[in-house]
Design a protein around this motif. Structure first.
Motif, PDB file in Angstrom:
ATOM      1  N   PRO A 158       0.833  -1.205   0.000  1.00 44.70           N
ATOM      2  CA  PRO A 158       0.000   0.000   0.000  1.00 44.70           C
ATOM      3  C   PRO A 158       0.867   1.254   0.000  1.00 44.70           C
ATOM      4  N   GLY A 159       0.559   2.195  -0.877  1.00 39.17           N
ATOM      5  CA  GLY A 159       1.320   3.426  -0.949  1.00 39.17           C
ATOM      6  C   GLY A 159       1.055   4.309   0.268  1.00 39.17           C
ATOM      7  N   ILE A 160       1.796   5.395   0.342  1.00 37.16           N
ATOM      8  CA  ILE A 160       1.653   6.300   1.485  1.00 37.16           C
ATOM      9  C   ILE A 160       0.238   6.851   1.562  1.00 37.16           C
ATOM     10  N   ASP A 161      -0.335   7.144   0.386  1.00 40.42           N
ATOM     11  CA  ASP A 161      -1.669   7.749   0.361  1.00 40.42           C
ATOM     12  C   ASP A 161      -2.794   6.717   0.350  1.00 40.42           C
ATOM     13  N   GLU A 162      -2.447   5.429   0.314  1.00 38.62           N
ATOM     14  CA  GLU A 162      -3.462   4.377   0.312  1.00 38.62           C
ATOM     15  C   GLU A 162      -3.763   3.953   1.739  1.00 38.62           C
ATOM     16  N   HIS A 163      -5.012   3.575   1.960  1.00 36.50           N
ATOM     17  CA  HIS A 163      -5.370   3.065   3.287  1.00 36.50           C
ATOM     18  C   HIS A 163      -6.369   1.929   3.096  1.00 36.50           C
ATOM     19  N   TYR A 164      -5.937   0.738   3.484  1.00 33.80           N
ATOM     20  CA  TYR A 164      -6.809  -0.420   3.363  1.00 33.80           C
ATOM     21  C   TYR A 164      -7.373  -0.754   4.732  1.00 33.80           C
ATOM     22  N   ASN A 165      -8.643  -1.049   4.763  1.00 35.74           N
ATOM     23  CA  ASN A 165      -9.255  -1.331   6.049  1.00 35.74           C
ATOM     24  C   ASN A 165     -10.274  -2.439   5.924  1.00 35.74           C
ATOM     25  N   ASN A 166     -10.578  -3.027   7.051  1.00 37.72           N
ATOM     26  CA  ASN A 166     -11.578  -4.077   7.088  1.00 37.72           C
ATOM     27  C   ASN A 166     -12.811  -3.513   7.760  1.00 37.72           C
ATOM     28  N   LEU A 167     -13.865  -3.348   6.989  1.00 38.05           N
ATOM     29  CA  LEU A 167     -15.103  -2.787   7.524  1.00 38.05           C
ATOM     30  C   LEU A 167     -15.725  -3.745   8.536  1.00 38.05           C
TER      31      LEU A 167
ATOM     32  N   MET B 134     -25.422 -12.975   7.932  1.00 37.72           N
ATOM     33  CA  MET B 134     -26.814 -13.193   7.558  1.00 37.72           C
ATOM     34  C   MET B 134     -26.887 -14.564   6.888  1.00 37.72           C
ATOM     35  N   TYR B 135     -27.683 -15.447   7.458  1.00 36.73           N
ATOM     36  CA  TYR B 135     -27.789 -16.834   6.963  1.00 36.73           C
ATOM     37  C   TYR B 135     -26.401 -17.490   6.926  1.00 36.73           C
ATOM     38  N   ASP B 136     -25.599 -17.208   7.953  1.00 33.62           N
ATOM     39  CA  ASP B 136     -24.243 -17.742   8.110  1.00 33.62           C
ATOM     40  C   ASP B 136     -23.293 -17.286   7.008  1.00 33.62           C
ATOM     41  N   LEU B 137     -23.640 -16.240   6.313  1.00 31.55           N
ATOM     42  CA  LEU B 137     -22.769 -15.679   5.285  1.00 31.55           C
ATOM     43  C   LEU B 137     -22.262 -14.321   5.764  1.00 31.55           C
ATOM     44  N   LYS B 138     -20.994 -14.093   5.568  1.00 28.97           N
ATOM     45  CA  LYS B 138     -20.373 -12.836   6.005  1.00 28.97           C
ATOM     46  C   LYS B 138     -20.866 -11.674   5.156  1.00 28.97           C
ATOM     47  N   VAL B 139     -21.238 -10.582   5.817  1.00 27.67           N
ATOM     48  CA  VAL B 139     -21.641  -9.365   5.108  1.00 27.67           C
ATOM     49  C   VAL B 139     -21.045  -8.151   5.822  1.00 27.67           C
ATOM     50  N   VAL B 140     -20.790  -7.116   5.065  1.00 26.61           N
ATOM     51  CA  VAL B 140     -20.324  -5.852   5.645  1.00 26.61           C
ATOM     52  C   VAL B 140     -21.500  -5.202   6.362  1.00 26.61           C
ATOM     53  N   ASN B 141     -21.237  -4.735   7.573  1.00 28.74           N
ATOM     54  CA  ASN B 141     -22.285  -4.082   8.359  1.00 28.74           C
ATOM     55  C   ASN B 141     -22.266  -2.576   8.069  1.00 28.74           C
ATOM     56  N   TYR B 142     -23.188  -2.154   7.213  1.00 23.71           N
ATOM     57  CA  TYR B 142     -23.257  -0.744   6.818  1.00 23.71           C
ATOM     58  C   TYR B 142     -24.232   0.060   7.683  1.00 23.71           C
ATOM     59  N   SER B 143     -24.731  -0.513   8.749  1.00 23.78           N
ATOM     60  CA  SER B 143     -25.759   0.173   9.558  1.00 23.78           C
ATOM     61  C   SER B 143     -25.278   1.509  10.102  1.00 23.78           C
TER      62      SER B 143
ATOM     63  N   GLU C 216     -11.253  -3.388  -6.200  1.00 22.86           N
ATOM     64  CA  GLU C 216     -10.866  -1.980  -6.302  1.00 22.86           C
ATOM     65  C   GLU C 216     -11.302  -1.170  -5.073  1.00 22.86           C
ATOM     66  N   ASN C 217     -12.156  -1.743  -4.255  1.00 24.61           N
ATOM     67  CA  ASN C 217     -12.601  -1.068  -3.040  1.00 24.61           C
ATOM     68  C   ASN C 217     -11.486  -1.116  -1.995  1.00 24.61           C
ATOM     69  N   ASN C 218     -11.341  -0.048  -1.210  1.00 26.74           N
ATOM     70  CA  ASN C 218     -10.288  -0.015  -0.194  1.00 26.74           C
ATOM     71  C   ASN C 218     -10.501  -1.016   0.937  1.00 26.74           C
ATOM     72  N   ALA C 219     -11.725  -1.470   1.105  1.00 26.34           N
ATOM     73  CA  ALA C 219     -12.001  -2.457   2.156  1.00 26.34           C
ATOM     74  C   ALA C 219     -11.487  -3.825   1.714  1.00 26.34           C
ATOM     75  N   ILE C 220     -10.937  -4.583   2.651  1.00 25.64           N
ATOM     76  CA  ILE C 220     -10.321  -5.876   2.320  1.00 25.64           C
ATOM     77  C   ILE C 220     -11.185  -7.051   2.785  1.00 25.64           C
ATOM     78  N   THR C 221     -12.463  -6.799   2.983  1.00 29.25           N
ATOM     79  CA  THR C 221     -13.360  -7.813   3.547  1.00 29.25           C
ATOM     80  C   THR C 221     -13.433  -9.092   2.710  1.00 29.25           C
ATOM     81  N   PHE C 222     -13.525  -8.936   1.388  1.00 29.08           N
ATOM     82  CA  PHE C 222     -13.699 -10.112   0.510  1.00 29.08           C
ATOM     83  C   PHE C 222     -12.531 -10.288  -0.464  1.00 29.08           C
ATOM     84  N   THR C 223     -11.370  -9.746  -0.157  1.00 28.82           N
ATOM     85  CA  THR C 223     -10.270  -9.710  -1.123  1.00 28.82           C
ATOM     86  C   THR C 223      -9.861 -11.089  -1.635  1.00 28.82           C
TER      87      THR C 223
END
Length: 368
Positions: free
Chosen positions: A187-196, A201-210, A314-321
Protein backbone atom coordinates in the motif's frame (compact mmCIF):
# COMPACT_ATOMS: atom_id res chain seq x y z
CA UNK A 1 3.38 78.70 65.06
CA UNK A 2 0.54 81.02 64.36
CA UNK A 3 -1.75 80.37 61.38
CA UNK A 4 -2.40 83.21 58.92
CA UNK A 5 -6.09 84.07 59.10
CA UNK A 6 -7.53 85.89 56.06
CA UNK A 7 -10.95 87.34 56.63
CA UNK A 8 -12.88 86.94 53.38
CA UNK A 9 -16.14 88.86 53.39
CA UNK A 10 -18.63 87.33 50.95
CA UNK A 11 -21.39 89.94 51.63
CA UNK A 12 -20.28 91.95 48.53
CA UNK A 13 -21.42 90.23 45.38
CA UNK A 14 -19.66 89.94 42.05
CA UNK A 15 -22.20 92.40 40.60
CA UNK A 16 -21.26 94.93 43.29
CA UNK A 17 -17.60 94.67 42.29
CA UNK A 18 -18.55 95.21 38.65
CA UNK A 19 -20.71 98.31 39.35
CA UNK A 20 -18.03 99.77 41.66
CA UNK A 21 -15.19 99.16 39.17
CA UNK A 22 -17.22 100.68 36.32
CA UNK A 23 -18.20 103.75 38.45
CA UNK A 24 -21.90 103.04 38.15
CA UNK A 25 -22.70 103.31 41.88
CA UNK A 26 -24.24 106.41 43.47
CA UNK A 27 -22.72 107.88 46.63
CA UNK A 28 -24.88 105.86 48.96
CA UNK A 29 -24.21 102.57 47.17
CA UNK A 30 -20.52 103.32 46.98
CA UNK A 31 -20.41 104.10 50.73
CA UNK A 32 -22.19 100.84 51.57
CA UNK A 33 -19.84 98.85 49.29
CA UNK A 34 -16.73 100.29 50.92
CA UNK A 35 -18.08 99.51 54.39
CA UNK A 36 -18.77 95.89 53.36
CA UNK A 37 -15.30 95.36 51.98
CA UNK A 38 -13.48 97.25 54.70
CA UNK A 39 -10.82 95.09 56.33
CA UNK A 40 -11.21 92.41 53.66
CA UNK A 41 -7.78 91.83 52.15
CA UNK A 42 -9.18 89.83 49.24
CA UNK A 43 -11.57 92.69 48.28
CA UNK A 44 -8.78 95.26 48.48
CA UNK A 45 -6.54 93.23 46.17
CA UNK A 46 -9.45 92.72 43.76
CA UNK A 47 -10.24 96.41 43.58
CA UNK A 48 -6.56 97.23 42.95
CA UNK A 49 -6.54 94.75 40.09
CA UNK A 50 -9.69 96.18 38.56
CA UNK A 51 -8.20 99.68 38.79
CA UNK A 52 -5.00 98.61 36.96
CA UNK A 53 -6.84 96.46 34.39
CA UNK A 54 -10.28 97.98 33.76
CA UNK A 55 -11.37 95.28 31.26
CA UNK A 56 -10.41 92.37 33.44
CA UNK A 57 -13.90 91.98 34.87
CA UNK A 58 -15.13 90.77 31.45
CA UNK A 59 -12.30 88.24 31.46
CA UNK A 60 -13.56 86.93 34.79
CA UNK A 61 -17.02 86.50 33.29
CA UNK A 62 -15.55 84.61 30.34
CA UNK A 63 -13.48 82.44 32.68
CA UNK A 64 -16.49 81.83 34.83
CA UNK A 65 -18.56 80.82 31.81
CA UNK A 66 -15.74 78.58 30.60
CA UNK A 67 -15.45 76.89 33.99
CA UNK A 68 -19.20 76.46 34.15
CA UNK A 69 -19.37 75.03 30.61
CA UNK A 70 -16.40 72.75 31.17
CA UNK A 71 -17.79 71.56 34.49
CA UNK A 72 -21.14 70.92 32.88
CA UNK A 73 -19.52 69.08 29.93
CA UNK A 74 -17.38 66.93 32.20
CA UNK A 75 -20.43 66.14 34.30
CA UNK A 76 -22.38 65.11 31.18
CA UNK A 77 -19.45 63.05 29.98
CA UNK A 78 -19.22 61.35 33.36
CA UNK A 79 -22.96 60.60 33.32
CA UNK A 80 -22.73 59.19 29.80
CA UNK A 81 -19.76 57.04 30.71
CA UNK A 82 -21.53 55.69 33.78
CA UNK A 83 -24.70 55.15 31.76
CA UNK A 84 -23.01 53.21 28.97
CA UNK A 85 -20.87 51.22 31.38
CA UNK A 86 -24.10 50.02 32.98
CA UNK A 87 -26.33 49.75 29.90
CA UNK A 88 -23.80 48.16 27.48
CA UNK A 89 -23.64 44.76 29.24
CA UNK A 90 -27.44 44.77 29.48
CA UNK A 91 -27.78 45.44 25.72
CA UNK A 92 -25.16 42.78 24.94
CA UNK A 93 -26.94 40.17 27.07
CA UNK A 94 -30.27 41.07 25.45
CA UNK A 95 -28.80 40.68 21.93
CA UNK A 96 -27.25 37.30 22.80
CA UNK A 97 -30.53 36.05 24.27
CA UNK A 98 -32.46 37.20 21.20
CA UNK A 99 -29.95 35.47 18.91
CA UNK A 100 -30.10 32.21 20.84
CA UNK A 101 -33.90 32.21 20.89
CA UNK A 102 -34.51 33.12 17.26
CA UNK A 103 -31.43 31.82 15.47
CA UNK A 104 -31.65 28.37 13.92
CA UNK A 105 -28.45 26.57 13.09
CA UNK A 106 -28.51 25.65 9.39
CA UNK A 107 -28.45 21.97 8.66
CA UNK A 108 -25.21 21.08 6.97
CA UNK A 109 -25.33 18.18 4.55
CA UNK A 110 -22.25 16.09 5.20
CA UNK A 111 -20.65 14.64 2.09
CA UNK A 112 -21.16 10.91 1.88
CA UNK A 113 -20.23 8.93 -1.22
CA UNK A 114 -22.56 6.17 -0.03
CA UNK A 115 -25.52 8.56 0.06
CA UNK A 116 -28.60 7.29 -1.74
CA UNK A 117 -29.24 8.44 -5.29
CA UNK A 118 -32.43 10.43 -5.72
CA UNK A 119 -32.89 8.93 -9.18
CA UNK A 120 -33.22 5.26 -10.02
CA UNK A 121 -32.66 3.91 -13.50
CA UNK A 122 -35.60 1.52 -13.64
CA UNK A 123 -35.02 0.95 -17.33
CA UNK A 124 -31.57 -0.46 -16.54
CA UNK A 125 -33.06 -2.60 -13.78
CA UNK A 126 -35.53 -4.01 -16.29
CA UNK A 127 -32.76 -4.65 -18.82
CA UNK A 128 -30.73 -6.52 -16.21
CA UNK A 129 -33.85 -8.44 -15.19
CA UNK A 130 -34.45 -9.70 -18.74
CA UNK A 131 -30.79 -10.72 -19.11
CA UNK A 132 -30.88 -12.58 -15.81
CA UNK A 133 -34.13 -14.37 -16.64
CA UNK A 134 -32.70 -15.62 -19.96
CA UNK A 135 -29.51 -16.92 -18.33
CA UNK A 136 -29.01 -20.65 -17.72
CA UNK A 137 -27.62 -21.88 -14.42
CA UNK A 138 -24.35 -23.79 -14.60
CA UNK A 139 -24.35 -27.42 -13.30
CA UNK A 140 -24.91 -27.51 -9.54
CA UNK A 141 -21.62 -29.36 -9.02
CA UNK A 142 -19.79 -26.30 -10.37
CA UNK A 143 -21.88 -23.69 -8.62
CA UNK A 144 -20.58 -21.75 -5.66
CA UNK A 145 -23.63 -22.48 -3.59
CA UNK A 146 -24.50 -20.90 -0.27
CA UNK A 147 -23.04 -23.89 1.64
CA UNK A 148 -19.80 -23.77 -0.37
CA UNK A 149 -19.48 -20.04 0.12
CA UNK A 150 -19.96 -20.47 3.90
CA UNK A 151 -17.27 -23.16 4.09
CA UNK A 152 -14.84 -21.08 2.04
CA UNK A 153 -15.37 -18.02 4.22
CA UNK A 154 -14.78 -20.01 7.41
CA UNK A 155 -11.49 -21.38 6.06
CA UNK A 156 -10.33 -17.97 4.85
CA UNK A 157 -11.19 -16.46 8.26
CA UNK A 158 -9.08 -19.07 10.07
CA UNK A 159 -6.19 -18.44 7.65
CA UNK A 160 -6.36 -14.66 8.01
CA UNK A 161 -6.40 -14.87 11.81
CA UNK A 162 -3.02 -16.62 11.64
CA UNK A 163 -1.54 -13.91 9.40
CA UNK A 164 -0.56 -10.32 10.32
CA UNK A 165 -2.73 -7.50 9.03
CA UNK A 166 0.19 -6.24 6.93
CA UNK A 167 0.14 -9.48 4.94
CA UNK A 168 -3.55 -9.11 4.07
CA UNK A 169 -3.01 -5.46 3.12
CA UNK A 170 -0.12 -6.44 0.88
CA UNK A 171 -2.25 -9.12 -0.76
CA UNK A 172 -4.96 -6.54 -1.39
CA UNK A 173 -2.45 -4.08 -2.84
CA UNK A 174 -1.25 -6.78 -5.22
CA UNK A 175 -4.80 -7.52 -6.35
CA UNK A 176 -5.36 -3.83 -7.17
CA UNK A 177 -1.99 -2.86 -8.64
CA UNK A 178 -1.28 -6.02 -10.60
CA UNK A 179 2.34 -6.04 -9.40
CA UNK A 180 3.96 -8.62 -7.19
CA UNK A 181 7.17 -6.71 -6.55
CA UNK A 182 8.46 -3.19 -6.32
CA UNK A 183 6.90 -0.18 -4.63
CA UNK A 184 3.42 -0.99 -5.91
CA UNK A 185 3.38 -4.35 -4.15
CA UNK A 186 2.60 -2.60 -0.88
CA UNK A 187 0.00 0.00 0.00
CA UNK A 188 1.32 3.43 -0.95
CA UNK A 189 1.65 6.30 1.48
CA UNK A 190 -1.67 7.75 0.36
CA UNK A 191 -3.46 4.38 0.31
CA UNK A 192 -5.37 3.07 3.29
CA UNK A 193 -6.81 -0.42 3.36
CA UNK A 194 -9.26 -1.33 6.05
CA UNK A 195 -11.58 -4.08 7.09
CA UNK A 196 -15.10 -2.79 7.52
CA UNK A 197 -17.21 -4.11 10.42
CA UNK A 198 -18.90 -7.37 9.50
CA UNK A 199 -21.84 -9.44 10.64
CA UNK A 200 -23.58 -12.58 9.39
CA UNK A 201 -26.81 -13.19 7.56
CA UNK A 202 -27.79 -16.83 6.96
CA UNK A 203 -24.24 -17.74 8.11
CA UNK A 204 -22.77 -15.68 5.29
CA UNK A 205 -20.37 -12.84 6.01
CA UNK A 206 -21.64 -9.37 5.11
CA UNK A 207 -20.32 -5.85 5.65
CA UNK A 208 -22.28 -4.08 8.36
CA UNK A 209 -23.26 -0.74 6.82
CA UNK A 210 -25.76 0.17 9.56
CA UNK A 211 -23.45 2.89 10.88
CA UNK A 212 -22.63 4.18 7.39
CA UNK A 213 -25.80 4.21 5.30
CA UNK A 214 -28.33 6.80 6.42
CA UNK A 215 -31.14 6.27 3.92
CA UNK A 216 -33.47 3.42 3.17
CA UNK A 217 -33.48 1.41 -0.03
CA UNK A 218 -36.05 2.55 -2.56
CA UNK A 219 -37.56 -0.18 -4.66
CA UNK A 220 -40.39 -0.10 -7.13
CA UNK A 221 -43.81 -1.47 -6.22
CA UNK A 222 -44.43 -4.11 -8.92
CA UNK A 223 -47.71 -4.53 -10.78
CA UNK A 224 -48.41 -8.23 -11.12
CA UNK A 225 -44.84 -9.24 -10.35
CA UNK A 226 -43.11 -6.98 -12.89
CA UNK A 227 -42.06 -3.37 -13.25
CA UNK A 228 -44.96 -1.23 -14.53
CA UNK A 229 -45.00 -0.71 -18.31
CA UNK A 230 -44.53 3.04 -17.99
CA UNK A 231 -40.91 2.35 -16.95
CA UNK A 232 -40.29 0.23 -20.05
CA UNK A 233 -38.72 1.25 -23.36
CA UNK A 234 -37.67 4.73 -22.25
CA UNK A 235 -35.44 6.81 -24.46
CA UNK A 236 -31.93 7.22 -23.09
CA UNK A 237 -32.60 10.84 -22.13
CA UNK A 238 -35.43 9.80 -19.81
CA UNK A 239 -34.27 6.43 -18.53
CA UNK A 240 -33.65 7.81 -15.07
CA UNK A 241 -36.95 8.08 -13.23
CA UNK A 242 -37.28 10.16 -10.08
CA UNK A 243 -38.26 8.33 -6.93
CA UNK A 244 -42.01 8.82 -6.56
CA UNK A 245 -45.20 7.18 -5.30
CA UNK A 246 -44.42 4.00 -7.25
CA UNK A 247 -41.60 3.13 -4.86
CA UNK A 248 -41.49 1.91 -1.31
CA UNK A 249 -38.80 2.45 1.34
CA UNK A 250 -37.10 -0.48 3.06
CA UNK A 251 -34.34 -0.32 5.66
CA UNK A 252 -31.02 -1.39 4.12
CA UNK A 253 -30.42 -4.27 6.55
CA UNK A 254 -33.93 -5.61 5.99
CA UNK A 255 -33.57 -5.34 2.23
CA UNK A 256 -30.15 -7.04 2.26
CA UNK A 257 -31.39 -9.75 4.62
CA UNK A 258 -34.14 -10.56 2.14
CA UNK A 259 -31.59 -10.76 -0.69
CA UNK A 260 -29.26 -12.96 1.37
CA UNK A 261 -32.20 -15.24 2.19
CA UNK A 262 -32.71 -15.78 -1.54
CA UNK A 263 -29.00 -16.43 -2.05
CA UNK A 264 -28.95 -18.89 0.86
CA UNK A 265 -31.60 -21.01 -0.92
CA UNK A 266 -29.58 -20.76 -4.17
CA UNK A 267 -32.26 -18.55 -5.70
CA UNK A 268 -29.54 -16.59 -7.51
CA UNK A 269 -31.69 -14.87 -10.11
CA UNK A 270 -34.05 -13.24 -7.63
CA UNK A 271 -31.15 -12.38 -5.33
CA UNK A 272 -29.47 -10.62 -8.25
CA UNK A 273 -32.51 -8.39 -8.75
CA UNK A 274 -32.09 -7.16 -5.18
CA UNK A 275 -28.32 -6.71 -5.46
CA UNK A 276 -28.76 -4.61 -8.60
CA UNK A 277 -31.38 -2.48 -6.84
CA UNK A 278 -28.90 -1.83 -4.02
CA UNK A 279 -26.18 -0.85 -6.49
CA UNK A 280 -28.52 1.59 -8.22
CA UNK A 281 -28.58 3.55 -4.99
CA UNK A 282 -25.30 2.60 -3.29
CA UNK A 283 -22.80 2.04 -6.15
CA UNK A 284 -19.90 1.10 -3.86
CA UNK A 285 -21.77 -1.53 -1.84
CA UNK A 286 -19.44 -4.51 -1.21
CA UNK A 287 -22.17 -6.97 -0.31
CA UNK A 288 -24.09 -6.42 -3.54
CA UNK A 289 -20.91 -6.60 -5.64
CA UNK A 290 -19.51 -9.72 -4.00
CA UNK A 291 -22.69 -11.82 -3.77
CA UNK A 292 -23.90 -10.36 -7.05
CA UNK A 293 -20.65 -11.58 -8.62
CA UNK A 294 -21.20 -15.07 -7.20
CA UNK A 295 -24.78 -15.05 -8.49
CA UNK A 296 -23.70 -14.00 -12.00
CA UNK A 297 -21.06 -16.74 -11.89
CA UNK A 298 -23.67 -19.35 -10.97
CA UNK A 299 -26.02 -18.39 -13.82
CA UNK A 300 -23.22 -18.48 -16.37
CA UNK A 301 -22.81 -14.70 -16.96
CA UNK A 302 -19.05 -14.73 -16.35
CA UNK A 303 -18.24 -11.35 -17.88
CA UNK A 304 -20.70 -9.68 -15.51
CA UNK A 305 -19.24 -11.69 -12.63
CA UNK A 306 -15.74 -10.40 -13.47
CA UNK A 307 -16.96 -6.80 -13.46
CA UNK A 308 -18.51 -7.31 -10.02
CA UNK A 309 -15.41 -9.01 -8.56
CA UNK A 310 -13.22 -6.21 -9.95
CA UNK A 311 -15.40 -3.70 -8.08
CA UNK A 312 -14.76 -5.65 -4.87
CA UNK A 313 -11.00 -5.69 -5.46
CA UNK A 314 -10.87 -1.98 -6.30
CA UNK A 315 -12.60 -1.07 -3.04
CA UNK A 316 -10.29 -0.01 -0.19
CA UNK A 317 -12.00 -2.46 2.16
CA UNK A 318 -10.32 -5.88 2.32
CA UNK A 319 -13.36 -7.81 3.55
CA UNK A 320 -13.70 -10.11 0.51
CA UNK A 321 -10.27 -9.71 -1.12
CA UNK A 322 -9.03 -13.30 -1.17
CA UNK A 323 -12.36 -14.83 -2.19
CA UNK A 324 -12.90 -12.22 -4.93
CA UNK A 325 -9.42 -12.91 -6.40
CA UNK A 326 -10.10 -16.65 -6.55
CA UNK A 327 -13.64 -16.38 -7.92
CA UNK A 328 -12.49 -13.89 -10.56
CA UNK A 329 -9.87 -16.40 -11.71
CA UNK A 330 -12.57 -19.09 -12.00
CA UNK A 331 -14.81 -16.68 -13.94
CA UNK A 332 -11.96 -15.92 -16.37
CA UNK A 333 -11.47 -19.65 -16.94
CA UNK A 334 -15.20 -20.19 -17.56
CA UNK A 335 -15.18 -17.22 -19.97
CA UNK A 336 -12.30 -19.00 -21.77
CA UNK A 337 -9.98 -16.07 -21.10
CA UNK A 338 -7.08 -18.34 -20.17
CA UNK A 339 -4.38 -15.74 -20.75
CA UNK A 340 -5.69 -13.37 -18.09
CA UNK A 341 -6.62 -16.34 -15.89
CA UNK A 342 -3.00 -17.54 -15.90
CA UNK A 343 -1.73 -14.08 -14.93
CA UNK A 344 -4.18 -13.86 -12.04
CA UNK A 345 -3.45 -17.42 -10.85
CA UNK A 346 0.26 -16.62 -10.75
CA UNK A 347 -0.49 -13.56 -8.64
CA UNK A 348 -2.50 -15.68 -6.21
CA UNK A 349 0.29 -18.26 -6.00
CA UNK A 350 3.04 -15.72 -5.39
CA UNK A 351 0.94 -13.86 -2.84
CA UNK A 352 0.95 -17.02 -0.69
CA UNK A 353 -2.62 -16.44 0.38
CA UNK A 354 -5.25 -19.02 1.30
CA UNK A 355 -5.94 -20.00 -2.33
CA UNK A 356 -2.27 -20.29 -3.39
CA UNK A 357 -2.17 -24.10 -3.46
CA UNK A 358 -5.48 -24.36 -5.37
CA UNK A 359 -4.31 -21.72 -7.82
CA UNK A 360 -1.15 -23.75 -8.44
CA UNK A 361 -3.18 -26.89 -9.18
CA UNK A 362 -5.57 -25.03 -11.45
CA UNK A 363 -2.72 -23.31 -13.35
CA UNK A 364 -1.07 -26.70 -13.99
CA UNK A 365 -4.39 -28.12 -15.23
CA UNK A 366 -5.23 -25.34 -17.71
CA UNK A 367 -1.71 -25.41 -19.17
CA UNK A 368 -2.06 -29.05 -20.23
Amino acid sequence: MKKNNININYSASKEDFRLFSEGKMNKEQKSDFLKQTEGDEFSKEAMKGFEKFPGSFNDINDIDKSIHTKTQTEFKRLIKRKFFSIISPIILIAVICFFLIHHKTPEVALPNKNEISQNIDFHQINTDKREIEKAVLIPESKQITSVKAQNEQNKVAIFEKSMPVEFIEKLHAISVSGNLSGENANPGIDEHYNNLPTTYMYDLKVVNYSGIYRNKIKKIIPDGGSIPPRFENRQSSSNTISVDENTTSVAYNDFLNDAMGKFSTNNFKEALQDYNTILQQYPDDLNAHFYGGLSYYNIGLNKKAIVFFDAVLENNAITFTQEALWYKALSLINAENTKEAEVLLKKIIESKGFYASRANETLTMIKK
